[in-house]
Design an enzyme around this catalytic site. Structure first.
Site, short mmCIF file in Angstrom:
data_model
loop_
_atom_site.label_atom_id
_atom_site.label_comp_id
_atom_site.label_asym_id
_atom_site.label_seq_id
_atom_site.Cartn_x
_atom_site.Cartn_y
_atom_site.Cartn_z
N GLY A 77 1.90 -6.05 8.06
CA GLY A 77 2.00 -4.67 7.91
C GLY A 77 1.17 -4.03 6.93
CG ASP A 78 2.18 -1.33 3.96
OD1 ASP A 78 3.29 -2.07 4.29
OD2 ASP A 78 2.56 -0.08 3.58
CD GLU A 79 5.66 -6.20 2.59
OE1 GLU A 79 6.72 -5.45 2.31
OE2 GLU A 79 5.82 -7.50 3.06
CG LEU A 103 -2.07 -1.13 1.31
CD1 LEU A 103 -2.86 -1.06 2.52
CD2 LEU A 103 -2.86 -1.21 0.02
#
Length: 587
Positions: free
Chosen positions: A494-496, A453
Site C-alpha cells: 500500500g502506501d507504507e 504517506l
C-alpha cells in the site's frame, strides 16, 4: 603364423582404443545423464514454486476484493438501511458490483453480502451458472448463520480476512459451485461503533483457479494439491481428490513418502520444498515430482497448502537416453575405425584420446568452468567426436545458463516490490534480522523509520491508481536518495514504507534524516499537469532502546507513526517518547 610386434602393437592399440572409446562414451553418458536429470528436476521445482506463488497471489486478490467491497460506503449503508428500502430496488448497486467482480474473476462462482442479523440472512447474492451470472432475489435468499465461515468471520477484527478450509461445496442453490472443490474468502463489515453488521463472502472454484494457473504448463505435467494434513484436494485421478469428503483418506505422504517432512507439525522445522521420485511396480509409470509447502501469510486460516508437479521419469530421462544412443553410435564407429587403422594411427591416438578424456572429466566435475580445448579442427573421427562433445557441452551449458537467468529473475521478483523496485517485506525482514544479529554481537545500535504517506487515498480516489503508482515510485526514489548505501528502504505494501538505518546511534542525526525525509515527501509530485501534494508521517524506533527483537521494534515504529499521524501528519515521532517533533523550518 606368429604375429609380429607391429601387429601385436596394432592389435593392442586397437583394443586400447576400443576400451578407451567405450569408457569415454559411458562416462559421458552417466555424467550427462546426471546433469540432464538434475536440470529437469530444477525446472520442475521452479515451475512448482511459480505455481505456489501464483496461488498465493490469487488468494491475495480474493482478499483484496472482499476488503474493497467491505470498505465500500454503500455496503455499510445497505446493511444499516435494508429494512427501510423498497424491496424492488434495494441491493441493485451492490449486485452490479458483484457482477463486475465475477466477470473479472472467472474462478469466483459466488459472491454474497450476508447480514449478522436474521440468522445470517443473505442480503445480496450473485451466482455463476451454466447460463452466465445470475442475481438471486429475496424469495430465494437463504439463512447462513449456522455455517462456520459466517460465525468465524464475524469474530474477526475489522480489516481481517478469513479463508476457509478447502472442501466440496454442499450448500444448496450454489448453481455452478454445487459439489465442486471450493473455499470461502470472507471479511466482516463494521459500523462506526465497531459492531459487525455483516460480512462479504467470495466462493472460489479451486479446479478453475488451478486450471488458470496451470494453463501454460506442458501436458506431461501432473498437478497435485493437498491441505496441510496431506489430504489430496487435486489429483490426476479424481477418485483420490477430496476422499475425506467420502469418508476415505488419500494422502500425499502415502503416494510420495518423502513429503512427510512437509506435512503437519513436522513442516515447521523442515525445508519448504523438495524433489522426490514415486516408486512403482513398473519403471514406465515412475514419477519425478517437486513439492512446495505454501503457507497463507496474512490470512486467518489454520492450514496452508502443499503444491506439487509430477513428470514421468521416462520423459525426464528422454534426452539422456537419446544422448546415450548417440554416444553408443559414436563409440561403435570409433572402435571400428580404431581396429582398421590401429597399425597406422597407433602413435597418433594417445594425444587426442587423452585430450578428450581430460576435457570430459573436467566438464563432469564442474560444467560451469571454462571448457578445455578439444581437437575440433581435426578431420578424422576424433574431430567428429570432439565436435559432438563440444556441442553437447554447449547445449548443457546453455540449459544451465537459462535456468540461472530464470532463477535470478524469480529470486528478484520474490524479494523486490514490482512497482517501486524497492526491497519487499521478505527481503527487508531478512536484512533487519542480520542487522540485529550484528548489533547484538558488536553492542551497536540501529533505527527503524516507519513511514505512512498522507493524503495518498485522496490521490488514488481523485486521479486513479495510475497517479497513485507514480506517487509511490517517486516517494520511494526520494527516500532512497536520502539514505546511505548500507541502509535499506523497503515497501511493506500500500502506501507504507520502512527504512533500516544500520548502525545509527546518534539521536540528532536520526532526527535530521527523518526531518529531511518529511521535507522531501512534502514536495509535490507532477502528474498529468497536476501538482500532487502528499507528505508522510514517520514513526521511529531504536535498538536496543525501544525493543530488543524484530517484531517489537517494528511494532514500536508503527505505533510511533500513528502518533505522528494523529498529531497533524507530516511529522515524526520517536517511540521512546511518543511525542511528535514538529518539522523545523530553515532560518
Amino acid at each position: 603364423m606368429k604375429l609380429g610386434i607391429v601387429w601385436r602393437t596394432g592389435i593392442a592399440m586397437a583394443l586400447i582404443g576400443v576400451l578407451a572409446s567405450g569408457l569415454t562414451g559411458y562416462y559421458a553418458f552417466t555424467e550427462s545423464r546426471a546433469l540432464l536429470q538434475s536440470a529437469a528436476e530444477q525446472r520442475l521445482l521452479t515451475a512448482t514454486r511459480v505455481l505456489a506463488r501464483q496461488l498465493s497471489v490469487g488468494l491475495d486478490n480474493a482478499s483484496r476484493d472482499v476488503l474493497m467491497v467491505a470498505q465500500h460506503p454503500g455496503t455499510l449503508g445497505l446493511l444499516q438501511t435494508w429494512e427501510s428500502q423498497a424491496p424492488n430496488s434495494r441491493g441493485s448497486t451492490m449486485a452490479a458490483l458483484f457482477d463486475t467482480i465475477l466477470r473479472t474473476h472467472p474462478e469466483y462462482f459466488q459472491m454474497r453480502l450476508i447480514a449478522a442479523t436474521d440468522h445470517g440472512a443473505e442480503r445480496v447474492r450473485v451466482d455463476r451458472s451454466e447460463e452466465g451470472l445470475a442475481r438471486i432475489f429475496e424469495e430465494d435468499l437463504q439463512e447462513k448463520g449456522h455455517y462456520p465461515y459466517v460465525v468465524e468471520t464475524l469474530r474477526l477484527p475489522q480489516g481481517a480476512v478469513y479463508v476457509s478450509r478447502a472442501s466440496i461445496n454442499h450448500e444448496m442453490g450454489a448453481h455452478a459451485g454445487h459439489h465442486t472443490p471450493s473455499l470461502q474468502v470472507a471479511t466482516p463489515v463494521y459500523d462506526a461503533q465497531q459492531q459487525a453488521l455483516g460480512l462479504v463472502v467470495v466462493n472460489i472454484d479451486l479446479e478453475r483457479l488451478f486450471k488458470q494457473l496451470a494453463a501454460d504448463l506442458p501436458d506431461t505435467l501432473s498437478l497435485y494439491l493437498s491441505n496441510s494434513q496431506g489430504d489430496f484436494l487435486i489429483h490426476p485421478d479424481p477418485k483420490q481428490a477430496f476422499a475425506f469428503d467420502r469418508g476415505q483418506r488419500a494422502l500425499v505422504q502415502d503416494a510420495f513418502p518423502d513429503t512427510r517432512q512437509l506435512i503437519g507439525e513436522q513442516a515447521e522445522d523442515a525445508t519448504q520444498q523438495l524433489v522426490t521420485t514415486q516408486s512403482t511396480t513398473t519403471p514406465e509409470s515412475a514419477l519425478v515430482a517437486a513439492f512446495v509447502r505454501q503457507p497463507l501469510v496474512g490470512l486467518h486460516n489454520d492450514e496452508g497448502f502443499v503444491i506439487g508437479l509430477g513428470q514421468p521419469l521416462r520423459s525426464v530421462l528422454a534426452d539422456a537416453d537419446q544422448l546415450g544412443r548417440t554416444s553408443l553410435r559414436i563409440v561403435l564407429a570409433f572402435s571400428a575405425l580404431a581396429i582398421v587403422l590401429a597399425a597406422l594411427l597407433a602413435h597418433r591416438l594417445s594425444k587426442p584420446l587423452h585430450q578428450l578424456l581430460h576435457a570430459l572429466r573436467e566438464f563432469g566435475q564442474d560444467a560451469n568452468d571454462a571448457p578445455l580445448p578439444l581437437p575440433v579442427t581435426r578431420r578424422d573421427e576424433f574431430g567428429t567426436l570432439a565436435r559432438a562433445m563440444e556441442e553437447m557441452q554447449s547445449q548443457i551449458r546453455g540449459q544451465f545458463a537459462s535456468l540461472d537467468l530464470k532463477q535470478q529473475e524469480l529470486d528478484r521478483l520474490a524479494s523486490h516490490d514490482a512497482l517501486t523496485g524497492l526491497p519487499n517485506r521478505r527481503l527487508f525482514m531478512d536484512r533487519l534480522s542480520q542487522a540485529l544479529a550484528r548489533a547484538r554481537r558488536s553492542q551497536g545500535q540501529l533505527a527503524l523509520l516507519f513511514i505512512d504517506l498522507d493524503n495518498f487515498k485522496d490521490i488514488n480516489d481523485t486521479l486513479g491508481h495510475a497517479a497513485g503508482d507514480d506517487v509511490l515510485k517517486m516517494m520511494g526514489a526520494r527516500m532512497s536518495a536520502l539514505v546511505r548505501e548500507v541502509d535499506t528502504v523497503a515497501r511493506l505494501g500500500g502506501d507504507e514504507f520502512i527504512i533500516l538505518l544500520d548502525g545509527a546511534d546518534d539521536h540528532d542525526e536520526i532526527t535530521q534524516i527523518a526531518q529531511r525525509m518529511v521535507e522531501a515527501l512534502q514536495q509535490p509530485v507532477t502528474y498529468a499537469g497536476h501538482l500532487l501534494a502528499c507528505g508522510g508521517s514517520i514513526g521511529i524506533s531504536c535498538f536496543p532502546a525501544d525493543a530488543s527483537d524484530m517484531t517489537a521494534l517494528i511494532a514500536a515504529a508503527d505505533q510511533a507513526m500513528y502518533c505522528a499521524k494523529q498529531s497533524g501528519r507530516n511529522q515524526l515521532c520517536f517511540a521512546s517518547t511518543l511525542a511528535p517533533h514538529t518539522l523545523r523550518s530553515d532560518p
